[in-house]
Structure formats: C-alpha cells, structure tokens
Design a protein around this motif. Sequence first.
Motif, PDB file in Angstrom:
ATOM      1  N   ARG A  51      -0.142   8.877 -20.287  1.00  0.00           N
ATOM      2  CA  ARG A  51       0.875   7.826 -20.451  1.00  0.00           C
ATOM      3  C   ARG A  51       1.453   7.404 -19.106  1.00  0.00           C
ATOM      4  O   ARG A  51       1.639   6.220 -18.847  1.00  0.00           O
ATOM      5  CB  ARG A  51       1.989   8.296 -21.377  1.00  0.00           C
ATOM      6  N   ARG A  52       1.710   8.361 -18.241  1.00  0.00           N
ATOM      7  CA  ARG A  52       2.243   8.031 -16.908  1.00  0.00           C
ATOM      8  C   ARG A  52       1.249   7.192 -16.120  1.00  0.00           C
ATOM      9  O   ARG A  52       1.630   6.244 -15.437  1.00  0.00           O
ATOM     10  CB  ARG A  52       2.565   9.304 -16.140  1.00  0.00           C
ATOM     11  N   GLN A  53      -0.029   7.542 -16.197  1.00  0.00           N
ATOM     12  CA  GLN A  53      -1.051   6.776 -15.479  1.00  0.00           C
ATOM     13  C   GLN A  53      -1.156   5.368 -16.038  1.00  0.00           C
ATOM     14  O   GLN A  53      -1.323   4.410 -15.296  1.00  0.00           O
ATOM     15  CB  GLN A  53      -2.403   7.486 -15.555  1.00  0.00           C
TER      16      GLN A  53
ATOM     17  N   ARG B 277       1.677   3.372 -14.618  1.00  0.00           N
ATOM     18  CA  ARG B 277       1.397   3.030 -13.212  1.00  0.00           C
ATOM     19  C   ARG B 277       0.383   1.902 -13.119  1.00  0.00           C
ATOM     20  O   ARG B 277       0.542   0.979 -12.318  1.00  0.00           O
ATOM     21  CB  ARG B 277       0.877   4.254 -12.469  1.00  0.00           C
ATOM     22  N   ASP B 278      -0.666   1.980 -13.938  1.00  0.00           N
ATOM     23  CA  ASP B 278      -1.689   0.936 -13.908  1.00  0.00           C
ATOM     24  C   ASP B 278      -1.118  -0.411 -14.325  1.00  0.00           C
ATOM     25  O   ASP B 278      -1.442  -1.436 -13.717  1.00  0.00           O
ATOM     26  CB  ASP B 278      -2.865   1.310 -14.815  1.00  0.00           C
TER      27      ASP B 278
ATOM     28  N   ARG C 282       2.144  -6.333 -10.274  1.00  0.00           N
ATOM     29  CA  ARG C 282       2.565  -6.525  -8.892  1.00  0.00           C
ATOM     30  C   ARG C 282       1.673  -7.598  -8.251  1.00  0.00           C
ATOM     31  O   ARG C 282       0.448  -7.505  -8.300  1.00  0.00           O
ATOM     32  CB  ARG C 282       2.437  -5.213  -8.141  1.00  0.00           C
ATOM     33  N   PRO C 283       2.290  -8.632  -7.641  1.00  0.00           N
ATOM     34  CA  PRO C 283       1.464  -9.679  -7.016  1.00  0.00           C
ATOM     35  C   PRO C 283       0.743  -9.126  -5.791  1.00  0.00           C
ATOM     36  O   PRO C 283       1.263  -8.269  -5.084  1.00  0.00           O
ATOM     37  CB  PRO C 283       2.480 -10.747  -6.625  1.00  0.00           C
ATOM     38  N   GLN C 284      -0.454  -9.606  -5.611  1.00  0.00           N
ATOM     39  CA  GLN C 284      -1.241  -9.187  -4.447  1.00  0.00           C
ATOM     40  C   GLN C 284      -0.707  -9.903  -3.225  1.00  0.00           C
ATOM     41  O   GLN C 284      -0.621 -11.132  -3.191  1.00  0.00           O
ATOM     42  CB  GLN C 284      -2.733  -9.523  -4.652  1.00  0.00           C
TER      43      GLN C 284
END
Length: 123
Positions: free
Chosen positions: A95-97, A100-101, A107-109
Amino acid sequence: MEESMSYMGEVRRTAFSSFGAAASGLLAGGFVTLVRIAKALHRRTVLNRLGDFDDRMLKDIGLTRADLRDAASGPIWQDPTSVLVVRAVERRAGRRQAVRDSLDAMRPQAEPNAATRETAGCH
C-alpha cells in the motif's frame, strides 16, 4: 591417613559427571521445546478467535480470511503468528508503494535547465 583415588575411580567420576551434564542439557532442551509447543498452541487459540472477526475487522489489522487459513494450515507445533505478521507487513508495504507511485505519477516532470542539458551531453 590420606586415601588416594585409583585410576578407575577417577574414570568413573568423570563418566558420571559427563552423563549428568548431558542429562541436564537434554532436560533443559526438552523444557524449551515444551514451552515453544505450549506457546504455539496458545497462539492457535488466538488464531481461532481471529476467525470470529468479520472481514472489515480483519482488513483493519491487515489480514484476510485466506491469511488465517494459511496460518492454520501449518503443523500443530508451529507458531502461526509468523505467517500473519509476514502477510500484514507485505500488504502494508504494498500500500505504501502504491501511494508513492501515485504521488510520483501526479508530480509534474521538471524541464531540465540548460546546465543540466549540457552536462548530459544534450545540445
């Protein structure tokens, strides 16, 4: 008058002291094994109580019915809690991974600046 011990007396004393050490070692090892089996049996009763929980309650502690079945399927002398701990930790890490994913995907590149492009060999 001083009585001296014969060679045979010394051999007998050494043999009996070795036997005593071995017997006490076996007794201590047997006691430790007995305690482990008693703990495993007690934890199986706790596992049975977990079976009374509904699926929502099991999910709250990171378990499923399949986890309970897998833990109970081991030998009677084996502690079932190790299976439950591993499953709950694996699920929590998954769930944590996933979080994060998903945050990384949102998140913009950032556009590399000119200095970064030059060091990377891009012109």
